[in-house]
Design an enzyme around this catalytic site. Structure first.
Site, PDB file in Angstrom:
ATOM      1  N   GLU A 154      59.082  49.344  22.119  1.00  0.00           N
ATOM      2  CA  GLU A 154      58.940  50.657  21.683  1.00  0.00           C
ATOM      3  C   GLU A 154      59.711  51.503  21.869  1.00  0.00           C
ATOM      4  OE1 GLU A 154      54.271  50.954  21.838  1.00  0.00           O
ATOM      5  OE2 GLU A 154      55.527  51.929  23.165  1.00  0.00           O
TER       6      GLU A 154
ATOM      7  N   HIS B  10      56.874  52.120  37.110  1.00  0.00           N
ATOM      8  CA  HIS B  10      55.038  51.792  36.481  1.00  0.00           C
ATOM      9  C   HIS B  10      54.804  51.259  36.566  1.00  0.00           C
ATOM     10  CE1 HIS B  10      59.554  51.968  33.203  1.00  0.00           C
ATOM     11  NE2 HIS B  10      59.263  50.927  33.680  1.00  0.00           N
TER      12      HIS B  10
ATOM     13  N   LYS C 114      49.145  43.317  23.398  1.00  0.00           N
ATOM     14  CA  LYS C 114      49.595  44.403  23.643  1.00  0.00           C
ATOM     15  C   LYS C 114      50.269  44.801  21.792  1.00  0.00           C
ATOM     16  CE  LYS C 114      48.548  45.337  27.291  1.00  0.00           C
ATOM     17  NZ  LYS C 114      47.314  45.009  27.860  1.00  0.00           N
TER      18      LYS C 114
ATOM     19  N   ARG D  72      39.027  46.542  30.903  1.00  0.00           N
ATOM     20  CA  ARG D  72      38.559  46.423  32.462  1.00  0.00           C
ATOM     21  C   ARG D  72      38.367  47.928  33.543  1.00  0.00           C
ATOM     22  NH1 ARG D  72      43.150  47.634  35.168  1.00  0.00           N
ATOM     23  NH2 ARG D  72      44.817  47.244  34.105  1.00  0.00           N
TER      24      ARG D  72
END
Lengths: 126, 497
Positions: B209, B244, B125, B299
């Site tokens: 983040e 999430h 990521k 994907r």
């Protein structure tokens, strides 16, 4: 276990309900919702459903199969209601298992890293 | 970069390295395309719906995912021993795994997914974020350095400014994510994110983040065909999430055309820059007129059906055609039509917030116009306790969003799942929620707005005479000699006593 179409009289009409029995439960579909009831009337105080945990407050069971990733308690420790006891990892998500009651920890039956099955005893209280 | 792609090979037999609804869908698609499916299943999935549907199958290991669905050598071995020429990984499990893609290449198997270099890049990521920045995509403030000391990382978090989100560098599927709103929460949040990350991805590498508390999750479906052309297939809104994890998804999103245009161009630019191939999703957060790059999922996704519904396409067929070097679609340009919504159906105890496993009773998934059930289970099936408890998905299409919501409401009302509790009541109440109907939702809607005031419809709402009638109905059927029959007005024997 076959689904039945049941007509329940309501004045001049019928409620048409799909229902099925499974062990000691009856599942039924009514007005777009699924409900489950005990086959026999269970005497209870109020709104809540049957409480398997309440019967056995001397122990805490694993709600699902998984791996114990963290144990936050030690024998003899006093725990408050909702205090975190252990962290279980199941399907790669962590689930925090909290104490259902205020109690004293008598025995911890699992270790960090151990695999557990659903309904296995994790912690015993005094 | 495209050397991994073998344009001359046609797929005669496809190994399916997944389970549940996606395996069921792949089996059926293979049959439709004249390809022989081979199901690679774990011991826990013997007799699953996919198992019963697949003409050929092979057990690749015991129930534990590490020994079966995540076991690369077992998957490769299974595919080779059955003479398959390709592997479709579905979503989750090995779908973003570089090692299996490389192993496929070595063994002459087609891995239905993007090239290894893309998996490598987007699987990390922090690297993905760097590539996005290089392409000029807007990103959120972050710390992606090598530092792993708890206090020093806290310093970095303070620099970014709380709230922040701890993310797993190798992450995906909502795992290893922790929102931290203050310094005090830092040590435990970091430790727990690392544990989850370690157990899910094998590495405890994380990055930090800035966290947006009221952002929408909007993503762009991208496709790159065998000729190397990269194009977008419009956008989806997946803001309805819990822990999430996406629960309800829709297409298109309600952002302005101008923003959508910016977002889709950015997504294409990013994937073009890496020589992408196949289906992929670029995920963004959108808040107050601005969007920020989040990650790329290289994907097929669980929510691909809503895109398929508004475009009238089959994304997995497109993947297989692309893997064979053929053009993925017949239509040359795409015009989205109407609105599509998907609800993920889980076996779940909403009160205790835990997934449920065990045997299903009778299930009914009534068909209807523009109503699609993508299910991994049928009546009486066993839901094994080793995997995700998603039973399947319900997808609807209508001419506009309001009609699609009404159609979803009706379809959920007609859906019956007995034997295990599900999240259907919860889904029904979300889609009837005023804010959701108005389209005013963000990624915190479920946890901050909806759940605090939600009460699952209880038995008390049902007329007591219905309940007593049901109890009597079943007690007569089961035990005509039982003691409570004396007080049973429906007792057919009472007149004979």
């Amino acid at each position: 276990m076959t689904m039945r179409n049941i007509e329940v009289p309501d004045g001049n009409q019928f409620f048409r309900i799909k229902a099925e029995e499974e062990n000691n439960h009856i599942w039924f579909h009514f007005r777009g919702r699924v409900f489950v009831i005990n086959k026999k009337i269970v005497k209870k105080t109020s709104a809540s459903e049957e409480k398997p945990e309440a019967i056995e407050q001397k122990s805490v069971l694993s709600p699902m199969p998984g791996q114990i990733v963290k144990v936050f308690i030690t024998p003899g420790m006093k725990v408050k209601e909702n205090q975190t006891l252990v962290v279980l990892s199941s399907m790669k998500m962590e689930y925090t298992i909290k104490s259902p009651v205020k109690a004293v920890v008598k025995l911890i039956k699992v270790k960090e890293g151990e695999q557990v099955t659903a309904h296995q005893e994790l912690v015993l209280f005094d | 970069m495209k050397s991994s792609f073998n344009s001359t090979k046609s797929i005669k037999k496809l190994a399916i390295a997944n389970r549940g609804e996606i395996a069921v869908r792949l089996i059926s698609l293979c049959k439709e395309m004249g390809i022989k499916p081979v199901l690679l299943y774990s011991a826990a999935d013997k007799n699953s719906l996919a198992y019963r549907l697949s003409p050929e199958k092979i057990c690749i290991g015991p129930a534990e995912v590490k020994q079966s669905y995540l076991n690369i050598s077992a998957v490769i071995e299974g595919a080779l021993s059955t003479g398959a020429d390709a592997i479709h990984p579905g979503y989750g499990f090995l779908s973003e795994n570089t090692e299996i893609a490389t192993a496929c290449q070595e063994k002459g198997l087609i891995f239905i997914g993007p090239p290894v270099n893309c998996l490598e890049l987007f699987g990390n990521k922090a690297l993905a974020r760097k590539q996005a920045m290089k392409c000029g995509l807007p990103v959120l403030p972050a710390y992606t350095g090598k530092n792993s000391n708890t206090d020093e990382l806290l310093e970095e978090a303070c620099k970014i400014g709380f709230p922040v989100m701890i993310k797993s560098t190798g992450g995906g599927g909502g795992r290893g994510l922790r929102v931290v709103s203050s310094e005090e929460e830092w040590p435990e949040a970091l430790a727990s994110a690392r544990r989850e990350t370690k157990s899910a991805f094998g590495s405890s590498e994380i990055f930090i983040e800035k966290y947006l508390p009221s952002a929408r999750h909007v993503e762009v479906q991208v496709f790159a065909d065998a000729s190397g052309a990269v194009f977008h297939l419009f956008d989806r809104d997946c803001s309805i999430q819990r822990k999430h994890q996406k629960i309800i998804e829709e297409a298109p999103s309600c952002l302005s055309q101008a923003i959508k245009q910016e977002m889709t161009s950015a997504a294409i630019e990013l994937l073009e820059s890496v020589g992408y191939l196949q289906a992929g999703t670029v995920e963004f957060l959108y808040q107050e007129g601005k969007f920020y790059f989040m990650e790329v999922n290289p994907r097929i996704q669980v929510e691909c059906p809503v895109t398929e519904m508004i475009l009238g396409i089959d994304l997995i067929r497109a993947q297989i055609l692309t893997a064979q070097g053929q053009s993925p679609f017949i239509q040359k340009s795409f015009t989205p039509r109407g609105h599509s919504i998907q609800c993920r159906i889980y076996a779940e105890d909403m009160k205790k917030q835990i997934p449920l496993f065990g045997k299903l009773g009778t299930c009914e998934f009534p068909q209807g116009v523009n109503r699609r059930f993508d299910m991994g289970y049928e009546s009486q099936d066993e839901v094994p306790g080793f995997y995700d408890a998603m039973l399947g998905k319900l997808i609807v299409w209508e001419e506009n969003r309001i009609r699609a919501l009404t159609k979803m409401k009706q379809a959920l009302e007609e859906t019956i799942i007995f034997g295990l509790k599900t999240n259907i009541n919860f889904l029904q109440d979300i889609i009837s929620h005023e804010a959701f109907i108005k389209g005013e939702m963000d990624t915190n809607f479920v946890e901050k707005v909806f759940l605090p005031s939600w009460k699952e419809e209880e038995l008390e709402s049902v007329d007591p005479k219905i309940i007593s009638h049901l109890r009597q109905f079943f007690s007569i059927r089961q035990s005509p000699s039982s003691e409570d029959l004396s007080e049973n007005p429906f007792n057919p024997w009472q007149f004979f006593n």
